[in-house]
Design a protein around this motif. Structure first.
Motif, short mmCIF file in Angstrom:
data_model
loop_
_atom_site.label_atom_id
_atom_site.label_comp_id
_atom_site.label_asym_id
_atom_site.label_seq_id
_atom_site.Cartn_x
_atom_site.Cartn_y
_atom_site.Cartn_z
N ARG A 180 34.76 -5.14 -9.15
CA ARG A 180 33.66 -4.20 -8.89
C ARG A 180 33.82 -3.45 -7.58
O ARG A 180 33.11 -2.48 -7.34
CB ARG A 180 32.32 -4.94 -8.85
CG ARG A 180 31.76 -5.31 -10.21
CD ARG A 180 30.37 -5.92 -10.06
NE ARG A 180 29.33 -4.91 -9.86
CZ ARG A 180 28.31 -5.06 -9.03
NH1 ARG A 180 28.18 -6.15 -8.31
NH2 ARG A 180 27.39 -4.11 -8.93
N SER A 183 30.24 -4.31 -2.58
CA SER A 183 28.84 -4.35 -3.03
C SER A 183 27.95 -4.86 -1.90
O SER A 183 28.41 -5.45 -0.93
CB SER A 183 28.69 -5.25 -4.26
OG SER A 183 29.06 -6.59 -3.97
N THR A 184 26.65 -4.62 -2.07
CA THR A 184 25.67 -5.08 -1.10
C THR A 184 24.42 -5.53 -1.83
O THR A 184 24.25 -5.27 -3.02
CB THR A 184 25.33 -3.96 -0.08
OG1 THR A 184 24.52 -4.49 0.97
CG2 THR A 184 24.59 -2.82 -0.74
N SER A 185 23.55 -6.23 -1.12
CA SER A 185 22.37 -6.83 -1.74
C SER A 185 21.14 -5.94 -1.71
O SER A 185 20.12 -6.27 -2.30
CB SER A 185 22.03 -8.16 -1.03
OG SER A 185 23.12 -9.03 -1.05
N ALA A 190 22.88 0.47 -0.25
CA ALA A 190 23.96 0.85 -1.17
C ALA A 190 23.97 2.35 -1.40
O ALA A 190 25.03 2.99 -1.45
CB ALA A 190 23.79 0.10 -2.49
N ARG A 194 27.05 4.95 -0.45
CA ARG A 194 27.71 5.82 -1.43
C ARG A 194 27.77 7.26 -0.92
O ARG A 194 28.74 7.98 -1.14
CB ARG A 194 26.99 5.73 -2.77
CG ARG A 194 27.29 4.45 -3.53
CD ARG A 194 26.80 4.52 -4.97
NE ARG A 194 25.34 4.47 -5.06
CZ ARG A 194 24.65 3.36 -5.25
NH1 ARG A 194 25.28 2.19 -5.35
NH2 ARG A 194 23.33 3.39 -5.35
N ASP A 215 30.33 -11.38 -5.22
CA ASP A 215 29.75 -10.23 -5.90
C ASP A 215 28.25 -10.20 -5.63
O ASP A 215 27.57 -11.20 -5.79
CB ASP A 215 30.00 -10.34 -7.41
CG ASP A 215 29.88 -9.01 -8.12
OD1 ASP A 215 29.68 -8.00 -7.43
OD2 ASP A 215 30.00 -8.98 -9.35
N THR A 216 27.75 -9.06 -5.17
CA THR A 216 26.33 -8.91 -4.93
C THR A 216 25.76 -7.80 -5.82
O THR A 216 26.49 -7.19 -6.60
CB THR A 216 26.03 -8.65 -3.45
OG1 THR A 216 26.84 -7.57 -2.99
CG2 THR A 216 26.34 -9.88 -2.62
N PHE A 218 24.35 -4.59 -5.81
CA PHE A 218 24.52 -3.14 -5.91
C PHE A 218 25.92 -2.73 -5.48
O PHE A 218 26.34 -2.97 -4.35
CB PHE A 218 23.48 -2.42 -5.06
CG PHE A 218 22.07 -2.70 -5.48
CD1 PHE A 218 21.51 -2.05 -6.56
CD2 PHE A 218 21.31 -3.64 -4.79
CE1 PHE A 218 20.20 -2.32 -6.96
CE2 PHE A 218 20.02 -3.92 -5.18
CZ PHE A 218 19.45 -3.26 -6.27
N GLN A 219 26.64 -2.09 -6.38
CA GLN A 219 27.98 -1.60 -6.07
C GLN A 219 27.88 -0.40 -5.14
O GLN A 219 27.07 0.50 -5.34
CB GLN A 219 28.70 -1.20 -7.35
CG GLN A 219 30.13 -0.73 -7.13
CD GLN A 219 30.72 -0.09 -8.37
OE1 GLN A 219 30.18 0.87 -8.89
NE2 GLN A 219 31.82 -0.65 -8.86
N THR A 220 28.73 -0.38 -4.10
CA THR A 220 28.76 0.76 -3.19
C THR A 220 30.05 1.55 -3.31
O THR A 220 30.03 2.78 -3.32
CB THR A 220 28.58 0.30 -1.72
OG1 THR A 220 29.56 -0.68 -1.41
CG2 THR A 220 27.20 -0.29 -1.51
#
Length: 316
Positions: A180, A183-185, A190, A194, A215-216, A218-220
């Motif tokens: 992925r 990522s962030t929480s 996030a 981006r 893995d958290t 929200f994908q950034t």
């Protein structure tokens, strides 16, 4: 310290921080990583925490985000080594963006010595680190202050980045996987990250080994957008982190590994080299970078050679 006391302290640390490396746990409880690993297994058997890639996390899958006070005391030696190495990729007169985080804050402290630099950031901590650097121009985004990490977020921050173009973005996050990416929480963080990525020709991720394989929510930054990862050397027993590094390299991410073994927080860390095979990322991958199929740790001479090589490629 008795085993029961040790395990209670380990549990309290994980509950307070969400995720803690075995190395950090061993330092706090003043015992070996082997003993800590045994304690973590026992706590996992009771359902109180989960083992995850060289550390321990709260049970239930995705890790939650820690606040700045907790993060600032985690993996300090590793963050120092990563920041030392990442600073070598910044050249005089560049315009860059630097995201929020404790590792990027360490990087900012080193960027104060780079003349003619322009730094765009949404982080109050990054701006503070550069506030007295008379040869560095700091440009802050707008937005709403998020107190847990002293970052500006929201539509104001994102709109202020529209139309911006810089050479590199330096970002951190809560987790990094080959599947992925970064990522962030937090959703607002996030979204701003981006926007920072959209403004940059290439993306450099700063992540210590405890974040590899985590893995958290929200994908950034997707993996195929990451130009380079700057990280530290994972412990020999951390197979998951080593596997994740290899998988990232196989997907074209250029990996620079700073050696922080045996270093205390804030110390200078000597450079080392290690080979890590991976395909070459060409011009479409975000600009010049390290030699193909190499995870390079740059000392002063290595950094000078890298800057000369980049300058030569630009002249062509």
């Amino acid at each position: 310290m008795f085993a029961a006391e040790r395990r209670q302290l380990i549990l309290e640390m994980v509950r307070a921080n969400g995720a803690v490396s075995l190395r950090e746990l061993a330092r706090v409880v003043q015992t070996s990583e082997v003993t800590v690993r045994r304690d973590v297994r026992a706590l996992e058997a009771e359902g109180l925490l989960d083992r995850r890639h060289g550390g321990a996390v709260l049970p239930g899958g995705f890790t939650r985000e820690s606040g700045f006070p907790q993060k600032s005391h985690l993996a300090t030696a590793e963050k120092t080594a990563i920041a030392d190495l990442a600073a070598n990729f910044v050249e005089e007169g560049e315009a860059i963006v630097v995201g929020a985080g404790t590792t990027t804050q360490e990087l900012a402290r080193r960027l104060a010595r780079v003349p003619g630099l322009t730094v765009v950031t949404n982080s109050l901590l990054v701006a503070q680190a550069l506030a007295h650097a008379n040869r560095v121009e700091v440009v802050m985004t707008g937005g709403t202050l998020r107190g847990s990490n002293y970052a500006l977020v929201g539509s104001g921050a994102e709109q202020s980045l529209q139309g911006l173009r810089v050479s590199r973005a330096f970002l951190s996050g809560s987790g990094l996987t080959a599947e992925r990416g970064l990522s962030t929480s937090n959703m607002l963080s996030a979204s701003v990250d981006r926007a920072l990525v959209q403004a940059a020709a290439e993306v450099v991720v700063l992540a210590d080994h405890t974040k590899l394989g985590t893995d958290t929510m929200f994908q950034t930054v997707p993996t195929d957008v990451i130009t380079r990862l700057v990280t530290d050397e994972p412990p020999a027993h951390d197979d998951r982190a080593h596997t994740e590094l290899q998988a990232l390299a196989d997907q074209g991410v250029q990996i620079a590994v700073a050696g922080a073994s045996g270093a205390s927080g804030g110390d200078e860390v000597p450079a080392r080299r290690r080979a890590l095979p991976g395909p070459r990322r060409g011009p479409s991958g975000g600009g010049p970078g390290l030699r193909p199929a190499a995870a390079t740790v740059l000392g002063e001479q290595g950094a000078e050679r890298e800057r000369a090589r980049v300058a030569d490629m630009r002249r062509r």
